[in-house]
Design an enzyme around this catalytic site. Structure first.
Site, PDB file in Angstrom:
ATOM      1  N   GLU A  15      41.860  43.360  48.240  1.00 30.99           N
ATOM      2  CA  GLU A  15      43.106  44.488  47.230  1.00 30.99           C
ATOM      3  C   GLU A  15      42.824  46.505  47.503  1.00 30.99           C
ATOM      4  O   GLU A  15      42.890  47.273  46.835  1.00 30.99           O
ATOM      5  CB  GLU A  15      42.758  44.363  46.262  1.00 30.99           C
ATOM      6  CG  GLU A  15      43.649  42.693  45.132  1.00 30.99           C
ATOM      7  CD  GLU A  15      43.621  42.634  44.064  1.00 30.99           C
ATOM      8  OE1 GLU A  15      44.096  41.694  43.451  1.00 30.99           O
ATOM      9  OE2 GLU A  15      43.004  43.261  43.132  1.00 30.99           O
ATOM     10  N   GLU A  47      46.017  35.209  46.191  1.00 32.68           N
ATOM     11  CA  GLU A  47      45.745  34.797  44.909  1.00 32.68           C
ATOM     12  C   GLU A  47      47.443  35.032  44.311  1.00 32.68           C
ATOM     13  O   GLU A  47      47.875  36.127  44.262  1.00 32.68           O
ATOM     14  CB  GLU A  47      44.604  36.157  44.700  1.00 32.68           C
ATOM     15  CG  GLU A  47      43.650  36.408  44.608  1.00 32.68           C
ATOM     16  CD  GLU A  47      42.718  37.528  44.156  1.00 32.68           C
ATOM     17  OE1 GLU A  47      43.107  38.157  42.898  1.00 32.68           O
ATOM     18  OE2 GLU A  47      41.725  38.230  44.941  1.00 32.68           O
TER      19      GLU A  47
END
Length: 983
Positions: free
Chosen positions: A188, A287
């Site tokens: 991320e 995710e």
């Protein structure tokens, strides 16, 4: 040349006809390729249906296989795994990949054994609600400079980690016969500037280079942090550092544990996002919400009804399929436990996450519903190459219904994904769907969505040689190509299903069950219609097709165990089983189908193998009485555990010792670490000198004990600020008398207090201020001002009334960074006296001087006690009985409580903060058959004292199991050794 070209094209045609496809590769391997539709492994398109699993949060390697078998049984073909640097590196230059749960080779071996691919995610930064986001704690004190950039200081720290773990990952790649198919770079990391010289671009290029040095050749990937940026895609402003497969993380639920009507709003822009930013790649959700974490002072996971609802996967995961996602990873699928001091301050001990598989490894309804999607995607190969034909509210007779329409350009198969346009509604809506088929436009009637329900309606759906559904309004769960083609449908009880076999005349059929089938003729063939009854109905058609009609509850207990160890399961490589709680595996040997599985209660078991020679069923190694049905299946009874009585021992024989002797002014701290630094490597300046950051002195996880000295009777108090994470409290004593502190706050990482000194307790010289601090973890990168570098310990301490401290000393976990307990690892223990002395470890002999006192007696003032007891369990060998410890405390109790089972800290209980009071122990941490050592540390945060009013063992469920839970866990439970040098 022309002959070669002809032969090449002929071969290509043969391979394509066999389902083998070519695609883009990374120039390092062709074992894993991709195109805009899907990933391909060994030339076969694959719908990646993955579950996030963190081995560190389950420190019993044998149980990894238990979890993996449950995931495989419930439709998963891959796991996504973080590798936390912090778990493997207690000190700089040291890496442990051998002891206990640190042996990640076993992770790869078990994944391969279970038939799961692996998506490796080694960081170096992970986040994951783990302490310091997974950074090694020895480095999370400022010495890495500007973290997550190309800063040389940072590079020098993380490079050895990626090289070491990368070599093990490389050894286990698909190219070497292992299960690893993708390797994620970082986590991320939002690309803020599209400049080839920007520090983030250079950093991502560094990561790629080091992974390459380690031998990684499978495609790289990355996970975008929601729709907040566009990062590292080769299809968008690629100036360097881009990965092969772009991914987008998404947690869209917006659900509330306390308000069941909040949230549940679908995101319907994924397809547009991927079309804009990764249009040459398959759509990947690395995710996607499988639950959500809960903070200190929040709700406990078992109470989060909306997160636990099976409606969530039904609506959200099918919406993702409608968005053309073909790589789908659920975070978390099994959460586990933040045992020891591995949690970041944003979470408490449990990392259950409201995931499909409970922290206790029990299967929730949420996982059962997820299985229906996983088994469908496993066999629906036409789903792996589709384009978006359209979407919106114009496909049905009711504008409240939203439709995704996907089409396979080669086979014309269609997939219509239906849900309410207002996804949060609980309305029941019946409507007609207009579809396009090879027979023309068709209106399918009587489709019902019951509130938060979604359906995938298929058209021109092939389920075997000469077997195609022109359409079906009943959902397809799976199919099998055995001696006949077997098709499995599911609906809610009372819902109507209609289907048509393509290019088939009207068929005769025989029905077995409660759902009655009727026929009607149309221009496109015979329509078969039914209303779903309760249970299972089988229908045998004259063309050989066998169809099962299941209600939802029966579908939840339906399994298709593969007969291959490959994650890619062809429709002729599984058999069909209905009835038990869990089917781990199945095989056919010498006329017997051998099934391993688990059952809570005795159930019927129906097995269809397609092998007429199979006459018997073995369930967990025992032959059960079997009868054969008219349509070829075998039916028997699988025993459960409902008649088993679980009697757990009462915990009424405790010994107690003082775990805060450092409070006393005459305590000998001469061997402690002297705090004498006047500068810190940390960029955050201390509030006073000397520096009292615990990390500067080699103490990172767990409780810290400080002792500061000063002279004079005129000092009236001290101003102390402590920063040890959200909800972390602390207390202080002057010359043995309580002086104040803070109970901590879930909303504050640092708390300050003005301590008041009683002049009668002071001396002219050598007064001692003892400060004991709790710890809830190191911050993650996103926490201001400096993320993982936010210091821990005392930020500042100044005297009130004149004078300065003459010296400070600190004590933390025994050995500091030496990692004296490599099996349990560097984050298991803190610096309480009882921990340093090893009173929590098996084999510790309590001295006769210890008092006969229990946690129910507690302490009357600002004191601390370490309580120990032993107990034996003797559960049946074939049982899985998750066991936990239930604690309780009188209202208003302010204390820090830790629970140790056989040396593992598996509970951090703050009764004044909550929410957790029940702490489960996995087998291997607790001995289901043998002796156990239980220890509880407790220290009061105020002079009101503290005690517990409940300490009892509890059993969760009980299951007759085919898994071996009767193992020797001794290697995971190293015993006590003398630790007097750490006093």
């Amino acid at each position: 040349m022309r002959i070669f070209s002809f032969l090449f094209l002929l071969l290509l045609g043969i391979l394509t006809g066999q389902g083998l496809v070519s695609g883009t590769d990374n120039g390092k391997t062709t074992d894993v390729t991709w195109d805009k539709y899907s990933l391909s492994v060994k030339g076969q398109r694959l719908f990646v249906f993955s579950g996030e699993f963190h081995y560190q949060r389950l420190p019993v390697p044998e149980l990894w296989l238990d979890v993996f078998q449950k995931l495989r049984a419930n439709g998963f073909n891959a796991i996504s795994v973080y590798f936390f640097w912090s778990f493997h590196s207690a000190s700089e230059g040291e890496f442990d990949f051998e002891n206990g749960a640190h042996d990640i080779q076993r992770l790869f071996d078990y994944a391969k054994e279970a038939g799961l691919y692996v998506i490796a995610r080694a960081g170096p930064y992970c986040n994951a609600e783990t302490s310091a986001g997974g950074f090694a704690l020895w480095a999370a004190n400022g010495q890495m400079g500007n973290e997550r950039t190309s800063d040389e200081a940072y590079y020098e720290k993380w490079r050895p980690w990626i090289l070491e773990v990368g070599k093990i990952i490389a050894k286990n790649q698909i190219t070497n016969g292992g299960p690893v198919i993708l390797n994620q770079h970082e986590n991320e990391l939002v690309e803020t500037t599209y400049d080839p010289n920007h520090t983030l671009v250079v950093y991502m290029k560094q990561i790629a280079q080091v992974f390459e040095e380690a031998g990684i050749v499978v495609p790289s990937s990355h996970n975008e942090k929601g729709m907040r940026g566009v990062s590292w895609s080769t299809d968008y402003h690629n100036v360097g550092g881009a990965v092969n497969i772009y991914g987008l993380d998404s947690y869209p639920g917006g659900l509330s544990c306390t308000n069941p009507n909040s949230g549940f709003n679908l995101v319907r822009t994924y397809h547009q996002w991927f079309q804009n930013y990764s249009f040459t790649q398959p759509s990947y959700l690395p995710e996607f919400e499988g639950g959500w974490f809960q903070p200190w002072g929040g709700s406990f996971y078992d109470t989060c009804a909306t997160e636990l609802s099976p409606e969530f996967p039904d609506v959200y995961y099918k919406n993702n399929i409608g968005s053309r996602v073909t790589l789908h990873s659920i975070y978390m699928t099994y959460g586990g436990t933040n045992w020891g001091h591995s949690a970041a301050p944003v979470v408490y001990t449990s990392y259950d996450y409201a995931a499909p598989l409970r922290e206790t490894r029990e299967i929730r309804d949420k996982l059962k519903q997820t299985k229906l999607i996983g088994l469908f995607t496993r066999v629906s190969k036409d789903l792996l190459k589709t384009y978006m034909e359209g979407n919106g509210t114009g496909y049905t007779s009711d504008s409240s219904i939203y439709t995704w329409s996907l089409r396979n350009p080669d086979t014309n198969a269609g997939f219509y994904v239906l849900a309410h346009s207002t996804s949060s509604t609980r309305d029941v809506t019946t409507f007609t769907l207009n579809v396009t088929t090879s027979a023309g436009a068709i209106s399918i009637p009587d489709i019902e969505l019951n509130g938060r329900q979604s359906k995938i309606i298929v058209t021109d759906y092939n389920f075997g040689t000469n077997s195609t559904l022109l359409f079906s309004s009943a959902e397809v769960l799976t199919y099998a190509n055995l001696d006949v083609n077997v098709l499995v449908f599911y609906l809610n009880v009372g819902q109507k299903g209609t289907f048509v076999f393509k290019d088939e005349p009207k068929l005769a059929f025989q029905t077995y069950g409660n759902s009655n089938l009727t026929t009607s003729e149309s221009s496109y063939g015979t329509q078969y219609s039914y209303t779903q009854g309760k249970g299972v109905t089988a229908v045998k058609f004259s063309n050989g097709v066998l169809a099962y009609f299941l209600d939802k509850e029966s579908a939840w207990n339906f399994f298709a165990p593969p007969t291959t160890s490959s994650p890619q399961v062809a429709p002729n490589e599984h058999i069909l089983v209905q009835g038990p709680y869990l089917v781990r595996g199945a095989s056919v040997n010498h006329g017997t189908v051998e099934i391993t599985g688990d059952n809570a209660n005795t159930t019927s078991i129906e097995v269809y193998t397609g092998n007429s020679q199979v006459k018997k069923i073995k369930w967990n190694g025992k032959t059960i009485e079997t009868r054969k049905t008219a349509y070829g299946s075998l039916i028997g009874t699988a025993p459960g555990a409902e008649d088993v009585k679980i009697q757990l021992p009462s915990l009424d024989s405790w010994k107690a010792q003082d775990t805060l002797p450092e409070i006393q002014p005459d305590y000998d701290d001469s061997k402690w670490t002297v705090c004498n630094k006047t500068t810190s490597v940390n960029a955050i300046a201390p509030l006073s000198l000397p520096v009292l950051y615990s990390g500067d002195y080699g103490y990172h996880a767990g409780t810290k004990v400080y002792r500061g000295r000063f002279d004079g009777r005129n000092v009236t108090g001290a101003n102390v600020t402590v920063q040890n994470g959200a909800a972390a409290g602390w207390a202080a004593w002057v010359n043995g008398q309580y002086a104040g502190g803070s109970a901590g706050s879930p909303n504050l990482a640092a708390t300050s207090a003005v301590l008041t000194f009683n002049s009668s307790s002071l001396k002219d010289q050598d007064n001692v201020l003892t400060v004991v601090t709790d710890y809830t973890g190191h911050d993650q990168n996103s926490v201001r001002p400096k993320g993982t570098q936010n210091p821990r310990g005392i930020l500042g301490a100044t005297l009130i009334g004149g004078g300065n401290f003459t010296s400070w000393r600190i004590q933390g976990n025994a050995g500091g960074e030496k990692n004296i307990d490599p099996v349990r690892g560097p984050m298991n223990e803190g610096g309480l006296y009882g921990e340093r002395m090893g009173w929590h470890l098996p084999g510790y002999k309590v001295p006769k001087s210890a008092s006969k006192s229990s946690p129910l007696d507690g302490v009357s003032g600002a004191e601390g006690r370490f309580y120990t007891t032993t107990f034996k369990l003797k559960l049946d060998k074939d049982l899985d009985v998750p066991i936990g410890l239930q604690l309780g405390a009188p209202e208003g109790t302010k204390a820090v409580v830790q629970v140790f089972m056989n040396g593992y800290q598996f509970g951090h209980y703050l009764p004044h903060t909550g929410p957790q009071s029940l702490f489960p122990f996995p087998p291997g941490v607790i001995n289901n058959r043998g002796e156990n050592t239980l220890a509880i540390s407790m220290w009061a945060l105020t002079d009101a004292g503290a005690k517990l009013d409940k300490v009892e063992l509890v059993a969760y469920g009980k299951y007759r199991s085919g898994f071996d839970f009767n193992q020797d866990w001794g290697y995971l439970q190293p015993g006590w050794k003398d630790r007097s040098q750490y006093a």
